[in-house]
Design a protein around this motif. Structure first.
Motif, PDB file in Angstrom:
ATOM      1  N   PRO A 155     -77.725  40.667 -93.373  1.00  0.00           N
ATOM      2  CA  PRO A 155     -76.236  40.539 -93.144  1.00  0.00           C
ATOM      3  C   PRO A 155     -75.334  41.654 -94.108  1.00  0.00           C
ATOM      4  CG  PRO A 155     -76.854  38.198 -93.161  1.00  0.00           C
ATOM      5  CD  PRO A 155     -78.187  39.158 -93.712  1.00  0.00           C
ATOM      6  N   ASP A 156     -76.047  41.911 -95.085  1.00  0.00           N
ATOM      7  CA  ASP A 156     -75.636  43.131 -96.121  1.00  0.00           C
ATOM      8  C   ASP A 156     -75.413  44.389 -95.545  1.00  0.00           C
ATOM      9  OD1 ASP A 156     -75.573  41.259 -98.060  1.00  0.00           O
ATOM     10  OD2 ASP A 156     -77.332  41.720 -99.123  1.00  0.00           O
ATOM     11  N   ASP A 157     -76.319  44.440 -94.341  1.00  0.00           N
ATOM     12  CA  ASP A 157     -76.162  45.882 -93.661  1.00  0.00           C
ATOM     13  C   ASP A 157     -74.749  46.086 -92.944  1.00  0.00           C
ATOM     14  OD1 ASP A 157     -78.463  46.732 -94.526  1.00  0.00           O
ATOM     15  OD2 ASP A 157     -79.818  45.655 -92.764  1.00  0.00           O
ATOM     16  N   LEU A 158     -74.187  44.995 -92.629  1.00  0.00           N
ATOM     17  CA  LEU A 158     -72.997  44.897 -91.834  1.00  0.00           C
ATOM     18  C   LEU A 158     -71.791  45.292 -92.660  1.00  0.00           C
ATOM     19  CD1 LEU A 158     -73.673  42.439 -89.204  1.00  0.00           C
ATOM     20  CD2 LEU A 158     -72.771  44.565 -88.775  1.00  0.00           C
ATOM     21  N   GLU A 159     -71.775  45.246 -93.938  1.00  0.00           N
ATOM     22  CA  GLU A 159     -70.660  45.228 -94.818  1.00  0.00           C
ATOM     23  C   GLU A 159     -70.124  46.665 -94.331  1.00  0.00           C
ATOM     24  OE1 GLU A 159     -68.005  43.902 -97.470  1.00  0.00           O
ATOM     25  OE2 GLU A 159     -69.829  43.129 -97.015  1.00  0.00           O
ATOM     26  N   GLY A 160     -68.785  46.384 -94.226  1.00  0.00           N
ATOM     27  CA  GLY A 160     -67.651  47.441 -93.598  1.00  0.00           C
ATOM     28  C   GLY A 160     -67.987  47.979 -92.481  1.00  0.00           C
ATOM     29  N   LEU A 161     -68.957  47.792 -91.742  1.00  0.00           N
ATOM     30  CA  LEU A 161     -69.062  48.528 -90.408  1.00  0.00           C
ATOM     31  C   LEU A 161     -67.953  48.032 -89.392  1.00  0.00           C
ATOM     32  CD1 LEU A 161     -72.948  48.417 -89.681  1.00  0.00           C
ATOM     33  CD2 LEU A 161     -71.506  50.347 -90.373  1.00  0.00           C
ATOM     34  N   LYS A 162     -67.423  49.095 -88.769  1.00  0.00           N
ATOM     35  CA  LYS A 162     -66.366  48.801 -87.724  1.00  0.00           C
ATOM     36  C   LYS A 162     -67.099  48.277 -86.488  1.00  0.00           C
ATOM     37  CE  LYS A 162     -64.743  52.854 -88.590  1.00  0.00           C
ATOM     38  NZ  LYS A 162     -64.247  54.121 -88.761  1.00  0.00           N
ATOM     39  N   ILE A 163     -66.966  47.221 -86.060  1.00  0.00           N
ATOM     40  CA  ILE A 163     -67.383  46.627 -84.686  1.00  0.00           C
ATOM     41  C   ILE A 163     -66.898  46.294 -83.707  1.00  0.00           C
ATOM     42  CG2 ILE A 163     -69.150  45.020 -83.961  1.00  0.00           C
ATOM     43  CD1 ILE A 163     -70.748  47.043 -85.810  1.00  0.00           C
ATOM     44  N   ARG A 164     -66.732  46.950 -82.482  1.00  0.00           N
ATOM     45  CA  ARG A 164     -66.186  46.529 -81.346  1.00  0.00           C
ATOM     46  C   ARG A 164     -66.490  45.159 -80.749  1.00  0.00           C
ATOM     47  NH1 ARG A 164     -67.190  44.826 -75.605  1.00  0.00           N
ATOM     48  NH2 ARG A 164     -64.836  44.910 -74.971  1.00  0.00           N
ATOM     49  N   VAL A 165     -65.472  44.149 -80.670  1.00  0.00           N
ATOM     50  CA  VAL A 165     -65.702  42.989 -80.172  1.00  0.00           C
ATOM     51  C   VAL A 165     -64.674  42.560 -78.996  1.00  0.00           C
ATOM     52  CG1 VAL A 165     -66.550  42.031 -82.381  1.00  0.00           C
ATOM     53  CG2 VAL A 165     -64.263  41.709 -81.810  1.00  0.00           C
ATOM     54  N   VAL A 166     -65.312  41.575 -78.049  1.00  0.00           N
ATOM     55  CA  VAL A 166     -64.281  41.031 -77.114  1.00  0.00           C
ATOM     56  C   VAL A 166     -63.213  40.213 -77.634  1.00  0.00           C
ATOM     57  CG1 VAL A 166     -66.295  40.971 -75.556  1.00  0.00           C
ATOM     58  CG2 VAL A 166     -65.553  39.057 -76.760  1.00  0.00           C
ATOM     59  N   GLY A 167     -62.265  40.209 -76.536  1.00  0.00           N
ATOM     60  CA  GLY A 167     -61.020  39.406 -77.079  1.00  0.00           C
ATOM     61  C   GLY A 167     -60.832  38.078 -77.401  1.00  0.00           C
ATOM     62  N   SER A 168     -61.927  37.569 -78.626  1.00  0.00           N
ATOM     63  CA  SER A 168     -62.025  36.018 -78.735  1.00  0.00           C
ATOM     64  C   SER A 168     -61.831  36.252 -80.294  1.00  0.00           C
ATOM     65  CB  SER A 168     -63.332  35.711 -78.136  1.00  0.00           C
ATOM     66  OG  SER A 168     -63.497  34.484 -78.642  1.00  0.00           O
ATOM     67  N   PRO A 169     -61.025  35.193 -80.875  1.00  0.00           N
ATOM     68  CA  PRO A 169     -60.864  35.011 -82.158  1.00  0.00           C
ATOM     69  C   PRO A 169     -62.295  34.551 -82.722  1.00  0.00           C
ATOM     70  CG  PRO A 169     -58.903  34.052 -81.020  1.00  0.00           C
ATOM     71  CD  PRO A 169     -60.000  34.255 -79.889  1.00  0.00           C
ATOM     72  N   LEU A 170     -63.005  33.787 -81.913  1.00  0.00           N
ATOM     73  CA  LEU A 170     -64.393  33.355 -82.484  1.00  0.00           C
ATOM     74  C   LEU A 170     -65.197  34.501 -82.836  1.00  0.00           C
ATOM     75  CD1 LEU A 170     -66.381  30.340 -81.338  1.00  0.00           C
ATOM     76  CD2 LEU A 170     -67.304  32.534 -82.337  1.00  0.00           C
ATOM     77  N   PHE A 171     -65.285  35.459 -82.162  1.00  0.00           N
ATOM     78  CA  PHE A 171     -65.908  36.855 -82.485  1.00  0.00           C
ATOM     79  C   PHE A 171     -65.311  37.404 -83.886  1.00  0.00           C
ATOM     80  CE2 PHE A 171     -67.219  35.899 -78.379  1.00  0.00           C
ATOM     81  CZ  PHE A 171     -68.469  36.546 -77.964  1.00  0.00           C
ATOM     82  N   GLN A 172     -64.119  37.641 -83.890  1.00  0.00           N
ATOM     83  CA  GLN A 172     -63.449  38.047 -85.158  1.00  0.00           C
ATOM     84  C   GLN A 172     -64.053  37.332 -86.427  1.00  0.00           C
ATOM     85  OE1 GLN A 172     -61.068  40.456 -85.744  1.00  0.00           O
ATOM     86  NE2 GLN A 172     -60.334  41.005 -83.752  1.00  0.00           N
ATOM     87  N   ASP A 173     -64.089  35.978 -86.314  1.00  0.00           N
ATOM     88  CA  ASP A 173     -64.373  35.128 -87.579  1.00  0.00           C
ATOM     89  C   ASP A 173     -65.852  35.297 -87.736  1.00  0.00           C
ATOM     90  OD1 ASP A 173     -61.664  34.311 -87.526  1.00  0.00           O
ATOM     91  OD2 ASP A 173     -62.332  32.383 -86.493  1.00  0.00           O
ATOM     92  N   THR A 174     -66.630  35.358 -86.593  1.00  0.00           N
ATOM     93  CA  THR A 174     -68.044  35.641 -86.678  1.00  0.00           C
ATOM     94  C   THR A 174     -68.222  37.028 -87.686  1.00  0.00           C
ATOM     95  OG1 THR A 174     -68.692  34.236 -84.731  1.00  0.00           O
ATOM     96  CG2 THR A 174     -70.465  36.122 -85.943  1.00  0.00           C
ATOM     97  N   PHE A 175     -67.792  38.197 -87.032  1.00  0.00           N
ATOM     98  CA  PHE A 175     -68.063  39.343 -87.738  1.00  0.00           C
ATOM     99  C   PHE A 175     -67.323  39.356 -89.246  1.00  0.00           C
ATOM    100  CE2 PHE A 175     -69.920  40.224 -83.604  1.00  0.00           C
ATOM    101  CZ  PHE A 175     -70.813  41.068 -83.678  1.00  0.00           C
ATOM    102  N   THR A 176     -66.170  38.769 -89.397  1.00  0.00           N
ATOM    103  CA  THR A 176     -65.631  38.998 -90.711  1.00  0.00           C
ATOM    104  C   THR A 176     -66.744  38.261 -91.677  1.00  0.00           C
ATOM    105  OG1 THR A 176     -63.429  38.942 -89.591  1.00  0.00           O
ATOM    106  CG2 THR A 176     -63.539  37.957 -91.852  1.00  0.00           C
ATOM    107  N   ALA A 177     -66.910  36.926 -91.265  1.00  0.00           N
ATOM    108  CA  ALA A 177     -67.928  36.094 -92.144  1.00  0.00           C
ATOM    109  C   ALA A 177     -69.125  37.183 -92.312  1.00  0.00           C
ATOM    110  CB  ALA A 177     -68.434  34.893 -91.462  1.00  0.00           C
TER     111      ALA A 177
END
Length: 335
Positions: A164-186
């Motif tokens: 998980p530490d490897d994802l810190e600060g990476l800009k990841i394109r996600v589909v238009g679903s709030p759940l995806f936003q929450d997952t990658f923010t976590a």
């Protein structure tokens, strides 16, 4: 004598007209919406459904497939609403794209719920799957069968990701679903919602660092050509496909045509699932041959990601439904 001949000929012609009229009345054509073309297993699933219906109805029923979200002007999240309203007759759609209208479908987007294909099958073929179908039916659409878009894997242009530490600060394109936003923010990433049409240019310019999609999309769309050098097989979610029909269209069909349509969908779905899963190893080999570095997580590494996203369950389980989530977890545990 001549009068009788003309009278007989008129009767024959009249009969032929009536027969043609009856046959024409029986022949029906319906629209089928899909997001991807037949270059992908998703589009092939819709084409297979149409093919089986054509064969089994002896040409009496035609399903005309419209790929690339043509019937909703490219806005795939409108597909379910358009089908419910009768603007689309049928669709082979994604649980992600339909989740704004059917919140229960967010079950399949819960991170790290399904570790393998057996878990996916246990959910779709069990009580949770039945509850999902009931939720869809309650909103004016008749679900018929399952297909599969596959596990969504993570790619990026910066580094090999295995924690998980490897994802810190990476800009990841996600589909238009709030759940995806929450997952990658976590996970400490910077999720950015955008359409796929906008995503490829953004990946090319580096406006976003990475994306997540099934292997089939990564392969066919040649995502490696837009700077995606690293691919992590983390199986964080699976996106089943659903064959479905507008409720009014369904109710107007004779019972025998309903069964024909349903069984053709079941058979097309089973065919497409086998096709999609059977192509996995070859797709992966092809991707690696193009210079992409592939990381496949161990169980312990995957568990670290699961623990990092546990808060997503607390927030989303009430929206999906406690009973559905519990049934899904039980199905996975007992697979």
């Amino acid at each position: 004598m001549i009068t009788r001949r003309f009278t007989g000929l008129s009767a024959v012609l009249a009969g032929a007209v009536l027969l043609c009229t009856a046959l024409t009345a029986q022949a029906r054509e319906y629209s089928v919406s899909t997001v991807l073309s037949d270059a992908f297993p998703w589009g092939q699933a819709a084409e297979k459904w149409a093919e089986l219906v054509e064969q089994r109805s002896q040409g009496r029923i035609t399903l005309r497939v419209y790929p690339n979200s043509q019937l909703v002007n490219g806005d795939q999240t409108r597909e379910f609403s358009a089908m419910r309203q009768g603007l689309i007759d049928m669709a082979v759609g994604s649980t992600i794209n339909w989740s704004p209208q059917v919140p229960e479908l967010n079950l399949f987007s819960l991170p790290f719920l399904m570790p393998d294909y057996a878990a996916v099958d246990a959910i779709t073929g069990g009580q949770a799957g039945e509850q999902i179908f009931a939720a869809i039916a309650s909103r004016g659409v008749k679900p018929l069968a399952w297909g599969e878009n596959g596990f969504r894997e993570l790619s990026n242009s910066k580094l090999a990701i295995d924690s998980p530490d490897d994802l810190e600060g990476l800009k990841i394109r996600v589909v238009g679903s709030p759940l995806f936003q929450d997952t990658f923010t976590a996970l400490g990433a910077n999720p950015t919602q955008m359409s796929w049409a906008d995503a490829k240019p953004a990946l090319t310019t580096g406006a976003v660092d990475g994306q997540e999609n099934p292997l089939s999309v990564f392969d066919v769309a040649r995502i490696d050509q837009v700077g995606q050098k690293y691919l992590t097989l983390w199986h964080y979610m699976n996106d089943p496909l659903i064959f479905a029909v507008n409720r009014t269209v369904w109710q107007q069909l004779p019972a025998e045509d309903r069964e024909l349509l349903r069984q053709a969908a079941v058979d097309a779905g089973a065919w497409e699932i086998e096709l999609s899963r059977g192509q996995r190893d070859q797709r992966l080999a092809d991707i690696q041959s193009r210079g992409v570095e592939v990381v496949e997580l161990s169980d312990a590494q995957r568990q670290a990601f699961a623990e990092a996203t546990r808060s997503v369950y607390d927030e989303w389980t009430p929206q999906i439904g406690e009973k559905i989530v519990a049934a899904a977890r039980e199905a996975v545990a007992n697979r």
